[in-house]
Motif scaffolding. Sequence first.
Motif, PDB file in Angstrom:
ATOM      1  N   GLY A 101       0.768  -1.236   0.000  1.00 33.77           N
ATOM      2  CA  GLY A 101       0.000   0.000   0.000  1.00 33.77           C
ATOM      3  C   GLY A 101       0.793   1.277   0.000  1.00 33.77           C
ATOM      4  O   GLY A 101       0.227   2.354  -0.206  1.00 33.77           O
ATOM      5  N   GLU A 104      -0.376   4.613   1.728  1.00 37.98           N
ATOM      6  CA  GLU A 104      -1.724   4.308   2.221  1.00 37.98           C
ATOM      7  C   GLU A 104      -1.691   3.341   3.405  1.00 37.98           C
ATOM      8  O   GLU A 104      -2.689   3.178   4.101  1.00 37.98           O
ATOM      9  N   ASN A 105      -0.566   2.697   3.602  1.00 43.73           N
ATOM     10  CA  ASN A 105      -0.442   1.692   4.657  1.00 43.73           C
ATOM     11  C   ASN A 105      -0.214   2.376   6.006  1.00 43.73           C
ATOM     12  O   ASN A 105       0.785   3.073   6.194  1.00 43.73           O
ATOM     13  N   HIS A 152       2.500   0.866  -7.748  1.00 44.42           N
ATOM     14  CA  HIS A 152       1.806   1.079  -6.483  1.00 44.42           C
ATOM     15  C   HIS A 152       0.836  -0.059  -6.253  1.00 44.42           C
ATOM     16  O   HIS A 152       0.060  -0.405  -7.134  1.00 44.42           O
ATOM     17  N   CYS A 154      -2.228  -0.997  -4.350  1.00 47.94           N
ATOM     18  CA  CYS A 154      -3.321  -0.385  -3.586  1.00 47.94           C
ATOM     19  C   CYS A 154      -3.930  -1.389  -2.617  1.00 47.94           C
ATOM     20  O   CYS A 154      -4.056  -2.581  -2.927  1.00 47.94           O
ATOM     21  N   ILE A 159      -9.130   1.128   1.560  1.00 41.68           N
ATOM     22  CA  ILE A 159      -9.366   2.530   1.213  1.00 41.68           C
ATOM     23  C   ILE A 159     -10.296   2.593  -0.007  1.00 41.68           C
ATOM     24  O   ILE A 159     -10.405   1.644  -0.785  1.00 41.68           O
ATOM     25  N   ASN A 162      -7.428   5.589  -4.441  1.00 40.20           N
ATOM     26  CA  ASN A 162      -5.964   5.621  -4.374  1.00 40.20           C
ATOM     27  C   ASN A 162      -5.492   6.978  -3.870  1.00 40.20           C
ATOM     28  O   ASN A 162      -5.966   8.018  -4.326  1.00 40.20           O
ATOM     29  N   GLN A 163      -4.561   6.942  -2.938  1.00 39.86           N
ATOM     30  CA  GLN A 163      -4.039   8.189  -2.383  1.00 39.86           C
ATOM     31  C   GLN A 163      -2.574   8.420  -2.742  1.00 39.86           C
ATOM     32  O   GLN A 163      -2.017   9.460  -2.395  1.00 39.86           O
ATOM     33  N   HIS A 164      -1.981   7.478  -3.439  1.00 42.01           N
ATOM     34  CA  HIS A 164      -0.551   7.616  -3.730  1.00 42.01           C
ATOM     35  C   HIS A 164      -0.265   8.726  -4.740  1.00 42.01           C
ATOM     36  O   HIS A 164       0.881   9.157  -4.870  1.00 42.01           O
ATOM     37  N   ASN A 166      -2.335  11.549  -4.694  1.00 39.58           N
ATOM     38  CA  ASN A 166      -3.016  12.723  -4.125  1.00 39.58           C
ATOM     39  C   ASN A 166      -1.956  13.583  -3.425  1.00 39.58           C
ATOM     40  O   ASN A 166      -1.490  13.245  -2.339  1.00 39.58           O
ATOM     41  N   TYR A 169      -2.684  14.682   0.188  1.00 40.10           N
ATOM     42  CA  TYR A 169      -2.572  13.564   1.130  1.00 40.10           C
ATOM     43  C   TYR A 169      -1.103  13.205   1.362  1.00 40.10           C
ATOM     44  O   TYR A 169      -0.664  13.014   2.500  1.00 40.10           O
TER      45      TYR A 169
END
Length: 272
Positions: A101, A104-105, A152, A154, A159, A162-164, A166, A169
């Motif tokens: 992740g 996101e992890n 990436h 996810c 979640i 995907n925030q990688h 953003n 974020y």
Amino acid sequence: MASFKLQGELIERLYWLIRLRWIAVVGVLLTIFFANQILKFSLPNFPLYTIAIILGIYNLIFFLLLASLKGSGPFRIINRIANAQISLDLLSLGSLIHFSGGIENPFIFYFIFHMIIASILLSRRASFLQATFAVSLFCIIVISEYSGVISHYCLRGFIIHNQHNNIMYIGGVSFVFVSTVYIAVYMATSISGRLRQREKILEEANEQLKEKDRIKSEYVLRVSHDIKEHLSAIQGCLEPVAGGITGELNPGQLDLIQRAVQRAAKLMFFVR
């Protein structure tokens, strides 16, 4: 002697770190299994299990290496072993984070545990260097995933989006992560430094007490030896008189002499 003591403490702490790492290996394996089988996350099992196995292998190597030193060895070598263990742990954790992740992890904050351990094992300078290495590793993973240099992975099901990629974020989490790492190292090294300083003061005070106790024991031994000599001389004078060797005594004189002999014998018993 102080250096030897410090060396022994570092070896003991490295064995403690090795025991923690065995727990970590089991924890990683169980977490991967739980995430895949129970939570139904779509994770790349092969690289994750491979990292866990590598973690166990180099932990065994470090254990055998320390065992070969037999509790001794140059402090410089032992310190390098400590730094190498922390660095490899950070690489392993970074790899696990990437394949599960990335940013996101939530386990990214497990880097903090390694920073605290580094602050306990290493010097202040080495701890901040390890913190910089951890931050650099984290930033490389985040930037590489954001730019598409590396894939990436996810956390589907954990979640929504995907925030990688953003930027808001990424910026927010990175700021919190980096600041937390350095603050944790600063606080841990400060506390560890104060504890070591107090331990040093207590050791010095203990050495002073031992020296005073040694001086006191020598003084008591010397005084008691002198007292025994004088008592032996007194007994040597009284006993012939009490036995009538120097002439017959009247009852009053004999009574006083016998009392003196008894008291001298009691004093000799106390001194011994």
